[in-house]
Write a protein that holds these residues in place. Structure first.
Motif, PDB file in Angstrom:
ATOM      1  N   ASP A  45      42.719  98.650  23.103  1.00  0.00           N
ATOM      2  CA  ASP A  45      42.012  97.974  22.019  1.00  0.00           C
ATOM      3  C   ASP A  45      42.993  97.136  21.200  1.00  0.00           C
ATOM      4  O   ASP A  45      44.196  97.133  21.451  1.00  0.00           O
ATOM      5  N   THR A  46      42.470  96.407  20.238  1.00  0.00           N
ATOM      6  CA  THR A  46      43.307  95.504  19.452  1.00  0.00           C
ATOM      7  C   THR A  46      44.265  96.247  18.523  1.00  0.00           C
ATOM      8  O   THR A  46      45.157  95.636  17.947  1.00  0.00           O
ATOM      9  N   ASN A  47      44.113  97.568  18.404  1.00  0.00           N
ATOM     10  CA  ASN A  47      45.048  98.396  17.632  1.00  0.00           C
ATOM     11  C   ASN A  47      46.107  99.033  18.529  1.00  0.00           C
ATOM     12  O   ASN A  47      46.897  99.851  18.056  1.00  0.00           O
ATOM     13  N   GLY A  48      46.098  98.701  19.824  1.00  0.00           N
ATOM     14  CA  GLY A  48      47.095  99.238  20.744  1.00  0.00           C
ATOM     15  C   GLY A  48      46.762 100.599  21.316  1.00  0.00           C
ATOM     16  O   GLY A  48      47.574 101.186  22.022  1.00  0.00           O
ATOM     17  N   GLN A  49      45.576 101.116  21.029  1.00  0.00           N
ATOM     18  CA  GLN A  49      45.163 102.399  21.583  1.00  0.00           C
ATOM     19  C   GLN A  49      44.742 102.201  23.043  1.00  0.00           C
ATOM     20  O   GLN A  49      44.082 101.212  23.378  1.00  0.00           O
ATOM     21  N   VAL A  50      45.092 103.165  23.911  1.00  0.00           N
ATOM     22  CA  VAL A  50      44.776 103.079  25.335  1.00  0.00           C
ATOM     23  C   VAL A  50      43.877 104.256  25.698  1.00  0.00           C
ATOM     24  O   VAL A  50      44.193 105.414  25.386  1.00  0.00           O
ATOM     25  N   PHE A  51      42.762 103.955  26.365  1.00  0.00           N
ATOM     26  CA  PHE A  51      41.791 104.980  26.739  1.00  0.00           C
ATOM     27  C   PHE A  51      40.915 104.447  27.857  1.00  0.00           C
ATOM     28  O   PHE A  51      41.015 103.275  28.233  1.00  0.00           O
ATOM     29  N   GLY A  52      40.039 105.290  28.378  1.00  0.00           N
ATOM     30  CA  GLY A  52      39.168 104.835  29.449  1.00  0.00           C
ATOM     31  C   GLY A  52      38.418 105.962  30.101  1.00  0.00           C
ATOM     32  O   GLY A  52      38.128 106.990  29.477  1.00  0.00           O
ATOM     33  N   ALA A  53      38.145 105.766  31.389  1.00  0.00           N
ATOM     34  CA  ALA A  53      37.322 106.723  32.127  1.00  0.00           C
ATOM     35  C   ALA A  53      37.716 106.748  33.595  1.00  0.00           C
ATOM     36  O   ALA A  53      38.230 105.761  34.137  1.00  0.00           O
ATOM     37  N   TYR A  54      37.466 107.873  34.210  1.00  0.00           N
ATOM     38  CA  TYR A  54      37.496 108.013  35.664  1.00  0.00           C
ATOM     39  C   TYR A  54      36.041 108.168  36.069  1.00  0.00           C
ATOM     40  O   TYR A  54      35.316 108.996  35.502  1.00  0.00           O
ATOM     41  N   VAL A  55      35.595 107.356  37.015  1.00  0.00           N
ATOM     42  CA  VAL A  55      34.223 107.472  37.506  1.00  0.00           C
ATOM     43  C   VAL A  55      34.248 107.700  39.006  1.00  0.00           C
ATOM     44  O   VAL A  55      35.081 107.156  39.720  1.00  0.00           O
ATOM     45  N   SER A  56      33.326 108.502  39.470  1.00  0.00           N
ATOM     46  CA  SER A  56      33.319 108.969  40.852  1.00  0.00           C
ATOM     47  C   SER A  56      32.807 107.948  41.856  1.00  0.00           C
ATOM     48  O   SER A  56      32.975 108.135  43.057  1.00  0.00           O
ATOM     49  N   GLY A 120      28.604  93.485  27.482  1.00  0.00           N
ATOM     50  CA  GLY A 120      28.696  92.702  28.711  1.00  0.00           C
ATOM     51  C   GLY A 120      29.774  91.637  28.712  1.00  0.00           C
ATOM     52  O   GLY A 120      30.102  91.097  29.769  1.00  0.00           O
ATOM     53  N   GLU A 121      30.352  91.329  27.572  1.00  0.00           N
ATOM     54  CA  GLU A 121      31.441  90.348  27.496  1.00  0.00           C
ATOM     55  C   GLU A 121      32.812  91.029  27.390  1.00  0.00           C
ATOM     56  O   GLU A 121      33.830  90.364  27.267  1.00  0.00           O
ATOM     57  N   PHE A 122      32.820  92.356  27.404  1.00  0.00           N
ATOM     58  CA  PHE A 122      34.054  93.145  27.268  1.00  0.00           C
ATOM     59  C   PHE A 122      34.827  92.785  26.002  1.00  0.00           C
ATOM     60  O   PHE A 122      36.042  92.845  25.975  1.00  0.00           O
ATOM     61  N   GLU A 123      34.097  92.419  24.962  1.00  0.00           N
ATOM     62  CA  GLU A 123      34.730  92.114  23.672  1.00  0.00           C
ATOM     63  C   GLU A 123      34.731  93.331  22.772  1.00  0.00           C
ATOM     64  O   GLU A 123      35.738  93.651  22.169  1.00  0.00           O
ATOM     65  N   ASN A 135      33.788 114.921  23.906  1.00  0.00           N
ATOM     66  CA  ASN A 135      34.939 114.110  23.503  1.00  0.00           C
ATOM     67  C   ASN A 135      34.833 113.695  22.037  1.00  0.00           C
ATOM     68  O   ASN A 135      33.730 113.538  21.527  1.00  0.00           O
ATOM     69  N   PRO A 136      35.964 113.504  21.399  1.00  0.00           N
ATOM     70  CA  PRO A 136      35.952 112.828  20.106  1.00  0.00           C
ATOM     71  C   PRO A 136      35.914 111.322  20.367  1.00  0.00           C
ATOM     72  O   PRO A 136      36.029 110.893  21.523  1.00  0.00           O
ATOM     73  N   PRO A 137      35.792 110.497  19.340  1.00  0.00           N
ATOM     74  CA  PRO A 137      35.935 109.052  19.561  1.00  0.00           C
ATOM     75  C   PRO A 137      37.294 108.776  20.211  1.00  0.00           C
ATOM     76  O   PRO A 137      38.305 109.344  19.809  1.00  0.00           O
ATOM     77  N   LEU A 138      37.303 107.927  21.236  1.00  0.00           N
ATOM     78  CA  LEU A 138      38.538 107.659  21.973  1.00  0.00           C
ATOM     79  C   LEU A 138      39.457 106.704  21.231  1.00  0.00           C
ATOM     80  O   LEU A 138      40.672 106.806  21.328  1.00  0.00           O
ATOM     81  N   ALA A 139      38.882 105.731  20.512  1.00  0.00           N
ATOM     82  CA  ALA A 139      39.671 104.834  19.660  1.00  0.00           C
ATOM     83  C   ALA A 139      39.904 105.581  18.355  1.00  0.00           C
ATOM     84  O   ALA A 139      38.980 106.150  17.790  1.00  0.00           O
ATOM     85  N   THR A 140      41.112 105.592  17.865  1.00  0.00           N
ATOM     86  CA  THR A 140      41.442 106.473  16.749  1.00  0.00           C
ATOM     87  C   THR A 140      41.019 105.966  15.377  1.00  0.00           C
ATOM     88  O   THR A 140      40.842 106.758  14.468  1.00  0.00           O
ATOM     89  N   ASP A 141      40.870 104.669  15.192  1.00  0.00           N
ATOM     90  CA  ASP A 141      40.582 104.156  13.856  1.00  0.00           C
ATOM     91  C   ASP A 141      39.110 104.299  13.462  1.00  0.00           C
ATOM     92  O   ASP A 141      38.802 104.530  12.304  1.00  0.00           O
ATOM     93  N   SER A 142      38.211 104.119  14.404  1.00  0.00           N
ATOM     94  CA  SER A 142      36.782 104.261  14.128  1.00  0.00           C
ATOM     95  C   SER A 142      36.052 104.323  15.458  1.00  0.00           C
ATOM     96  O   SER A 142      36.653 104.197  16.518  1.00  0.00           O
ATOM     97  N   GLU A 143      34.741 104.515  15.400  1.00  0.00           N
ATOM     98  CA  GLU A 143      33.972 104.544  16.642  1.00  0.00           C
ATOM     99  C   GLU A 143      33.931 103.169  17.302  1.00  0.00           C
ATOM    100  O   GLU A 143      33.967 103.065  18.510  1.00  0.00           O
ATOM    101  N   PHE A 145      35.377  99.451  18.380  1.00  0.00           N
ATOM    102  CA  PHE A 145      36.677  98.867  18.687  1.00  0.00           C
ATOM    103  C   PHE A 145      36.488  97.506  19.332  1.00  0.00           C
ATOM    104  O   PHE A 145      35.388  97.163  19.771  1.00  0.00           O
ATOM    105  N   GLU A 146      37.561  96.743  19.378  1.00  0.00           N
ATOM    106  CA  GLU A 146      37.586  95.463  20.074  1.00  0.00           C
ATOM    107  C   GLU A 146      38.568  95.574  21.231  1.00  0.00           C
ATOM    108  O   GLU A 146      39.664  96.107  21.080  1.00  0.00           O
ATOM    109  N   CYS A 147      38.165  95.068  22.399  1.00  0.00           N
ATOM    110  CA  CYS A 147      39.019  95.116  23.600  1.00  0.00           C
ATOM    111  C   CYS A 147      40.089  94.032  23.531  1.00  0.00           C
ATOM    112  O   CYS A 147      39.778  92.873  23.267  1.00  0.00           O
TER     113      CYS A 147
END
Length: 156
Positions: A45-56, A120-123, A135-143, A145-147
């Motif tokens: 995200d624009t705050n430098g936080q890194v997160f995501g998902a594994y999907v099967s 859909g724009e990944f923004e 899970n808790p919110p993955l981005a730490t500043d708020s629910e 986020f901006e990509c």
């Protein structure tokens, strides 16, 4: 990372989609991951936080939820001597692991809240507490986020 056993043995990861290389296109991402998977979704995200998902399985346009109990959400925890990856596994409380419609992607859905949701724009995205993965919110500043960066990797 806590990949399922077969994927831990894999030596081949392939970058299937990147905002930097392939542009901002939900349709392009879906096309590039068709018939590939499992997948790792990685977001910074624009705050430098890194997160995501594994999907099967590959992301695909679909009415309703799909995916298996192997799906999980993850985030990188910083602030310690060594950054660590925190993983949130499927709880079995519901089967809403992946939802993909023409204008959004969601992983984990619970009473109108999303473990991870991307427009859909990944923004923009949202990550909230969700019983699908406890899970808790993955981005730490708020629910919300901006990509800044987004990549999708296949594991073969």
């Amino acid at each position: 990372m806590q990949l399922p056993a077969l994927q831990r043995l894999s030596r081949r990861w392939s970058l299937e989609y990147s905002l930097d290389q392939h542009g901002i296109s939900f349709a392009t991402m879906l096309d590039r991951v068709q018939d590939k998977g499992p997948l790792i979704l990685a977001i910074m995200d624009t705050n430098g936080q890194v997160f995501g998902a594994y999907v099967s399985e590959p992301f695909k346009p679909c009415i309703g939820a799909y995916g298996s109990g192997e799906c999980f959400l993850w985030r990188v925890r910083t602030g310690q001597a060594t950054p660590t990856v925190e993983v949130f596994h499927w709880t079995g409380k519901n089967d809403y692991t992946i939802v993909t419609e023409h204008n959004f992607l969601a992983i984990g859905v619970d009473n109108g809240k999303f473990g991870l949701w991307l427009d859909g724009e990944f923004e923009r995205g949202v990550s909230a507490a969700c019983s699908t993965f406890d899970n808790p919110p993955l981005a730490t500043d708020s629910e919300a986020f901006e990509c800044a960066r987004l990549e999708v990797w296949s594991i073969q």
